[in-house]
Design a protein around this motif. Structure first.
Motif, PDB file in Angstrom:
ATOM      1  N   ALA A   1       0.834  -1.208   0.000  1.00 36.79           N
ATOM      2  CA  ALA A   1       0.000   0.000   0.000  1.00 36.79           C
ATOM      3  C   ALA A   1       0.866   1.255   0.000  1.00 36.79           C
ATOM      4  O   ALA A   1       0.570   2.227  -0.705  1.00 36.79           O
ATOM      5  CB  ALA A   1      -0.933   0.006   1.196  1.00 36.79           C
TER       6      ALA A   1
ATOM      7  N   GLU B   1       7.721  -4.585  -6.111  1.00 37.71           N
ATOM      8  CA  GLU B   1       6.264  -4.577  -5.999  1.00 37.71           C
ATOM      9  C   GLU B   1       5.692  -5.961  -6.302  1.00 37.71           C
ATOM     10  O   GLU B   1       4.742  -6.398  -5.661  1.00 37.71           O
ATOM     11  CB  GLU B   1       5.651  -3.535  -6.934  1.00 37.71           C
ATOM     12  CG  GLU B   1       4.171  -3.382  -6.718  1.00 37.71           C
ATOM     13  CD  GLU B   1       3.567  -2.197  -7.419  1.00 37.71           C
ATOM     14  OE1 GLU B   1       2.350  -2.233  -7.649  1.00 37.71           O
ATOM     15  OE2 GLU B   1       4.292  -1.241  -7.731  1.00 37.71           O
TER      16      GLU B   1
ATOM     17  N   ARG C   1       2.515   1.766  -3.416  1.00 37.73           N
ATOM     18  CA  ARG C   1       1.561   2.241  -4.416  1.00 37.73           C
ATOM     19  C   ARG C   1       1.110   3.670  -4.155  1.00 37.73           C
ATOM     20  O   ARG C   1       0.463   4.283  -4.986  1.00 37.73           O
ATOM     21  CB  ARG C   1       0.333   1.337  -4.428  1.00 37.73           C
ATOM     22  CG  ARG C   1       0.605  -0.022  -5.005  1.00 37.73           C
ATOM     23  CD  ARG C   1      -0.630  -0.857  -4.995  1.00 37.73           C
ATOM     24  NE  ARG C   1      -0.401  -2.134  -5.663  1.00 37.73           N
ATOM     25  CZ  ARG C   1      -1.220  -3.159  -5.594  1.00 37.73           C
ATOM     26  NH1 ARG C   1      -2.320  -3.071  -4.883  1.00 37.73           N
ATOM     27  NH2 ARG C   1      -0.944  -4.276  -6.223  1.00 37.73           N
ATOM     28  N   GLY C   2       1.407   4.197  -2.963  1.00 33.80           N
ATOM     29  CA  GLY C   2       1.046   5.572  -2.638  1.00 33.80           C
ATOM     30  C   GLY C   2      -0.275   5.704  -1.910  1.00 33.80           C
ATOM     31  O   GLY C   2      -0.746   6.812  -1.669  1.00 33.80           O
ATOM     32  N   ASP C   3      -0.891   4.580  -1.519  1.00 33.10           N
ATOM     33  CA  ASP C   3      -2.152   4.618  -0.782  1.00 33.10           C
ATOM     34  C   ASP C   3      -1.956   5.017   0.679  1.00 33.10           C
ATOM     35  O   ASP C   3      -2.852   5.571   1.303  1.00 33.10           O
ATOM     36  CB  ASP C   3      -2.850   3.255  -0.832  1.00 33.10           C
ATOM     37  CG  ASP C   3      -3.209   2.845  -2.254  1.00 33.10           C
ATOM     38  OD1 ASP C   3      -3.374   3.735  -3.103  1.00 33.10           O
ATOM     39  OD2 ASP C   3      -3.327   1.629  -2.505  1.00 33.10           O
ATOM     40  N   THR C   4      -0.796   4.713   1.220  1.00 32.91           N
ATOM     41  CA  THR C   4      -0.448   5.006   2.610  1.00 32.91           C
ATOM     42  C   THR C   4       0.921   5.674   2.621  1.00 32.91           C
ATOM     43  O   THR C   4       1.811   5.240   1.892  1.00 32.91           O
ATOM     44  CB  THR C   4      -0.358   3.695   3.420  1.00 32.91           C
ATOM     45  OG1 THR C   4      -1.573   2.979   3.282  1.00 32.91           O
ATOM     46  CG2 THR C   4      -0.099   3.956   4.887  1.00 32.91           C
TER      47      THR C   4
END
Length: 64
Positions: A17, A41, A20-23
């Motif tokens: 996460a 990844e 991917r830049g979600d967190t």
């Protein structure tokens, strides 16, 4: 390489996460932080996709 424990699977999910830049990476701690920096990844995706059913919470747990 599938995850050997639920804790490893959760850490890989958190690292994925963040990658991917979600967190934000600053929210990561311990194993997930080092996984985010050292693994690809694709490797993180493989560990995170491992089903949790039948896995011990931690690697050393033997269920007793």
């Amino acid at each position: 390489m599938p995850a050997v424990s639920q804790a490893q699977q959760k850490a890989a999910g958190a690292a994925l996460a963040a990658r991917r830049g979600d967190t934000p990476k600053t929210k990561l701690k311990g194993a997930s932080r080092s996984m985010a920096d050292s693994m690809t990844e694709a490797g993180l995706r493989e560990l995170a996709a491992t089903p949790r059913k039948g896995k011990p919470e931690h690697k050393g747990d033997n269920g007793s």
